[in-house]
Design a protein around this motif. Structure first.
Motif, short mmCIF file in Angstrom:
data_model
loop_
_atom_site.label_atom_id
_atom_site.label_comp_id
_atom_site.label_asym_id
_atom_site.label_seq_id
_atom_site.Cartn_x
_atom_site.Cartn_y
_atom_site.Cartn_z
N ALA A 3 -5.34 61.54 -73.12
CA ALA A 3 -4.01 62.17 -73.10
C ALA A 3 -3.95 63.22 -72.00
O ALA A 3 -2.92 63.35 -71.32
N ALA A 4 -5.04 63.93 -71.78
CA ALA A 4 -5.05 64.97 -70.73
C ALA A 4 -4.86 64.34 -69.36
O ALA A 4 -4.13 64.88 -68.51
N GLN A 7 -1.24 63.36 -68.94
CA GLN A 7 -0.37 64.51 -68.69
C GLN A 7 -0.60 65.08 -67.29
O GLN A 7 0.32 65.59 -66.68
N SER A 33 -2.30 63.81 -77.81
CA SER A 33 -2.29 65.13 -77.18
C SER A 33 -2.13 66.19 -78.28
O SER A 33 -1.74 65.88 -79.41
#
Length: 472
Positions: A3-4, A7, A33
């Motif tokens: 998720a990081a 993003q 996230s």
DNA sequence: TCTGGGGTCCTAGGACCC
DNA sequence: TCTGGGGTCCTAGGACCC
């Protein structure tokens, strides 16, 4: 971490709930996230449930493993500059042994090092943060790194291990999953401190020798597991959960072939071959069975793996439809090493033919008759195919008759060397008519010596398993 | 709510060998 | 007639990890 990366790569996702995983019907969440976790979404949760929990502005994404791998690699490179001893545990975790280099191991020194490392990680990854735990053992370093994610730094000073460990719930210990936790709770053991009050006898009684003694030691912060880099793979596998349970046997065979091809592709790119072929079948009710067969010699031949897998699948009742199908290869060896083993063993048994083949001894057969061009040497050369004329089959080359076919007649190696059937290791026999034989050379090591000839005398070849005999 | 995919390690029982 | 002891290999299943 997934998720990081998402993003990082997509500005519009920052600050928003992001869920990465199997987006389709039977998918599960790989990562959520922190914004999504606030709504109760977490790893391993069925995606259908995550969709119900998460708000409307949530992004549901399929994983982009290549991007995660690239990010992982730059971080791992950074770690290898800190110490030569790095053990990568997964795509986003590694142990670094700081004691093998001249690092300052005082608490202020380690904090300083960790701060620098975290800053560098953020730079090389373009803003992905990492959490660090530093301690006197893997156990505590790991637990420390799990605290204060996603941007944490926890140092457990020497001497404070037990004070840190004992108040934690037992589930924090590596190796304590749902089953172990439940069993411990049943006896009133909730914290690591509680666990340290349970006798070794009792733990072994509950969990068996290995797990029981492991827990006994971990509860006392006794952990001397070394940091080990470059661990060798023990198995390679591929599996697939179908959108809808599959009953059609033709479709299942096709899926099995695809899975086998995927496994073999990865096997070969790692220069590996395996002796055991496994299949895994999950039924509609989630019951899961596995079947395995082990051969005498390692193979990396996709057709052979597929054929063995099909035979294993035939042992399983699939009439009710199956949810998941998997193929794996284990008992791995790399070819060169295995050849030496084969050679040594064959020589012990007085089987000079196999010994010579395995060791690629040049000039072993001065009288050998040359019937075809010698196959090329080298891993990348395509496997040569030699087709014998009809009639008493003639098989060419140091690759020998084996595979799912059984040689019915005595096999004679021309110069007079008798070869026993069981010792006919590598190679692939294929054919449709009586006495018509095709031999494919198998594996990355092509014979480099003169091609040798032996004959399959009367009555040619006979299939081991009739339904599998007709190879397309 | 309805359960992924890729792995590792352990256990128990049976076959087999000396 | 009554039945060892140790070791290895294989299979199947389960727990666990990320």
């Amino acid at each position: 971490m997934f998720a990081a990366v998402e993003q990082r790569d997509k500005v519009s996702l920052r600050g928003k709930p992001v869920v990465v995983g199997g987006v389709a019907g039977r998918g599960v969440v790989a990562t959520a996230s922190y914004e999504a976790r606030a709504f109760g979404v977490h790893s391993a949760m069925p995606m259908a449930r995550a969709r119900r929990l998460a708000p409307l502005n949530t992004a549901f994404l399929s994983p982009r493993f290549a991007a995660y791998k690239r990010t992982s690699e730059v971080v791992m490179r950074l770690l290898s500059e800190v110490s030569p001893l790095v053990e990568q545990v997964s795509i986003d975790e590694a142990y670094v042994d700081l004691a093998v280099t001249g690092n300052d191991l005082s608490v202020p020194g380690v904090i300083e090092l960790a701060r620098r490392l975290k800053a560098e990680i953020a730079v090389v990854t373009g803003g992905v943060t990492g959490s660090i735990g530093a301690a006197s053992s893997k156990l505590l370093a790991k637990i420390g790194s799990d605290l204060n994610k996603p941007d944490g730094l926890t140092v457990i000073p020497p001497g404070e291990e037990l004070a840190f460990l004992h108040p934690l719930p037992v589930s924090r210990l590596g190796g304590v999953g749902p089953a172990t936790e439940q069993r411990l709770h049943r006896s009133g053991v909730r914290s690591v401190g509680d666990l340290a009050g349970v006798s070794l006898d009792l733990l072994v009684d509950w969990f068996g020798t290995a797990h029981g003694t492991g827990l006994f030691r971990l509860a006392r912060a006794q952990d001397d597991r070394p940091v080990v880099s470059d661990r060798e793979a023990k198995s390679v596998s591929a599996e697939e959960t179908f959108e809808v349970d599959v009953t059609d046997p033709v479709r299942l065979k096709r899926e099995l072939d695809l899975l086998a091809a995927r496994v073999v592709g990865r096997l070969r790119s790692g220069g590996l071959a395996g002796r055991t072929v496994n299949i895994k079948v999950r039924h509609g009710d989630f019951t899961t069975v596995t079947r395995a067969v082990t051969r005498d010699h390692p193979t990396d031949d996709g057709r052979l793996v597929a054929q063995l897998a099909r035979r294993l699948l035939a042992e399983v009742d699939t009439s009710g439809g199956i949810r998941l199908l998997g193929v794996g290869v284990s008992t791995l060896a790399d070819f060169a090493q295995d050849d030496l083993f084969t050679a040594a063993r064959a020589e012990q048994q007085g089987d000079l033919f196999t010994a010579a083949r395995a060791a690629d001894v040049e000039g072993f057969a001065p009288d050998a008759e040359l019937v075809t061009e010698p196959p090329e040497t080298g891993a990348d050369s395509p496997a040569p195919v030699v087709e014998s004329p009809p009639g008493p089959a003639e098989v060419t080359g140091p690759a020998v008759v084996a595979g799912p076919a059984v040689v019915a007649g005595p096999v004679v190696w021309r110069p007079g060397q008798d070869v026993r059937h069981e010792e006919l290791g590598a190679g692939w026999v294929q054919g449709s008519g009586l006495g018509r034989v095709t031999v494919r050379f198998e594996g990355p090591r092509r014979p480099s010596g003169p091609v040798r000839t032996f004959a399959v005398d009367d009555p040619g070849l006979r299939p081991a398993d009739p339904p599998d005999w007709t190879v397309p």
